[in-house]
Design an enzyme around this catalytic site. Structure first.
Site, PDB file in Angstrom:
ATOM      1  N   HIS A 113       0.827  -1.207   0.000  1.00  0.00           N
ATOM      2  CA  HIS A 113       0.000   0.000   0.000  1.00  0.00           C
ATOM      3  C   HIS A 113       0.863   1.260   0.000  1.00  0.00           C
ATOM      4  O   HIS A 113       0.375   2.342  -0.349  1.00  0.00           O
ATOM      5  CB  HIS A 113      -0.920   0.023   1.227  1.00  0.00           C
ATOM      6  CG  HIS A 113      -1.972  -1.035   1.208  1.00  0.00           C
ATOM      7  ND1 HIS A 113      -1.750  -2.303   1.702  1.00  0.00           N
ATOM      8  CD2 HIS A 113      -3.244  -1.020   0.738  1.00  0.00           C
ATOM      9  CE1 HIS A 113      -2.841  -3.023   1.545  1.00  0.00           C
ATOM     10  NE2 HIS A 113      -3.761  -2.284   0.961  1.00  0.00           N
TER      11      HIS A 113
ATOM     12  N   ASP B 172      -4.147  -4.654  -8.887  1.00  0.00           N
ATOM     13  CA  ASP B 172      -4.405  -4.124  -7.562  1.00  0.00           C
ATOM     14  C   ASP B 172      -4.593  -2.617  -7.715  1.00  0.00           C
ATOM     15  O   ASP B 172      -4.366  -2.046  -8.796  1.00  0.00           O
ATOM     16  CB  ASP B 172      -3.239  -4.462  -6.628  1.00  0.00           C
ATOM     17  CG  ASP B 172      -3.652  -4.526  -5.160  1.00  0.00           C
ATOM     18  OD1 ASP B 172      -4.734  -4.002  -4.817  1.00  0.00           O
ATOM     19  OD2 ASP B 172      -2.900  -5.095  -4.348  1.00  0.00           O
TER      20      ASP B 172
END
Length: 395
Positions: A231, A301
């Site tokens: 992330h 993603d």
């Protein structure tokens, strides 16, 4: 798209037996939510109709159809407007989830203008640490890794039924990564610390979920070997391809063989194979297609995570989307930093890239056709993917 039917379309004229896990059982759902029509996985009519639909779209419509967007709101009118450009899908995050299942149905209905050709409405519903639906009290991988594979099948059958009842067709919920141990970033979300243990439970989870929701395997080629939080960084590993085949690939292979129709590529760099993150890597897309035999939809993603990595080369989500499509992805996902105009800006950037020659028109058409075929197959299967007309906001 032949693998879509291995677990999700073979022998689907069934009603699952009562499965009781915690306080909820699929047997308590409406009978229609547990019954699935028979869909011939080899039926070429879906592919033909998908190709026909895509051929009828102009360039910008094709570009929009390969974008999965996100807007952080529960306002059905805003959500309906966000899909008006023909986006291929929408990812529900915490900001989209109200307190009850009954309140969620109008939200998924607002995202679905045409139940005969529904968008891919997705959610990260893993259970355990990653649970978006407050009423999902079913076990996740944190618990299931210590039980028999049958428990994973039961849990994901129940979880899939929850999603279907709410009008959610896609679950980004099956982590096929192999955790190196309790200290691993992905440990609580992975189904095992050995390839065999993880593979057995991934296989079971896909088969359990198949009658209700489209399973997605993540984070290919494997987050366990590439440690770190993707992330906010690009996790890297020097693992060789041969090492990957034996120690990381088995759960992905098991999930593909079980019939998972989507695979999510992570922002992970296996530098011995390709210094680029897998989500942007032609090499990893080729391995997934040619070596593992996956012929479903490849989704990235969240591209916002690439931007958040701080790497200057990945600071532009539009450029990231174009690069991912060029590498072989079919559906590009943008969440972090998204507003009401983000998805349309990405779609416009994709169209401009085709016009400039940076992205081959045939590659875009191929991606759009794969996404369209999955949407058509979805519409032909569980009724949970067809939200009720009365739930939609007035025009």
């Amino acid at each position: 798209m032949r693998r879509i039917g291995r677990a999700g379309a073979m022998l689907l004229a069934i009603v699952l037996p009562a499965i009781v896990i915690g306080p909820w059982s699929p047997a308590s759902a409406d009978a229609s939510a547990a019954r699935v029509e028979v869909v011939d996985a080899e039926d070429s009519s879906f592919a033909e109709e998908a190709a026909s639909r895509v051929a009828a779209l102009d360039l910008r419509q094709q570009a929009a159809s390969v974008v999965m967007g996100h807007v952080p709101t529960t306002d059905p009118v805003v959500l309906a407007a966000s899909m008006s450009g023909g986006l291929g899908g929408f990812l529900l995050m915490g900001a989209n989830i109200p307190g009850t299942e009954g309140e969620l149905r109008p939200i998924t209905a607002a995202l679905t203008a045409d139940p005969g050709f529904p968008p891919l409405i997705a959610v990260d519903e893993e259970g355990g640490d990653v649970t978006r639906l407050p009423w999902d009290l079913l076990p996740g991988a944190d618990t299931l890794k210590g039980t028999e594979p049958a428990a994973a099948e039961e849990a994901f059958a129940a979880r899939g039924s929850l999603l279907a009842r709410a009008g959610i067709g896609v679950n980004f919920g099956i982590v096929a990564d192999v955790a190196s141990g309790p200290g691993s970033f992905i440990f609580s979300r992975a189904f095992g610390t050995t390839p065999a243990a993880a593979a057995e439970r991934v296989d079971a989870a896909v088969r359990g979920e198949a009658p209700f929701a489209l399973s997605t395997l993540k984070h290919f080629p494997g987050h366990g070997a590439a440690e770190g939080d993707s992330h906010s960084m690009i996790p890297r590993t020097p693992m060789t391809l041969d090492e990957w085949r034996s120690s990381v690939a088995p759960p992905f292979i098991a999930g593909i063989e079980a019939g998972a129709p989507l695979v999510m590529l992570g922002h992970l760099a296996y530098t011995a194979v390709d210094p680029l993150p897998a989500s942007l890597s032609p090499a990893w897309h080729t391995i997934l297609r040619d070596e593992l035999g996956f012929d479903g939809v490849v989704v990235t993603d969240d591209l916002g995570m690439l931007v958040s990595s701080g790497v200057p080369a990945y600071a532009d989500p539009v450029a990231d989307a174009v690069a991912s499509l060029a590498a072989g992805s079919d559906l590009v996902l943008m969440v972090v930093g998204s507003d009401t105009g983000t998805a349309s800006r990405i779609a416009e950037g994709i169209a401009v890239a085709v016009e400039s020659g940076a992205l081959p028109a045939g590659r875009l058409a191929e991606a759009a056709t794969r996404v369209a075929e999955l949407r058509l197959r979805m519409a032909a299967s569980p009724p949970g993917w067809q939200p009720c007309p009365e739930c939609r906001p007035a025009a």
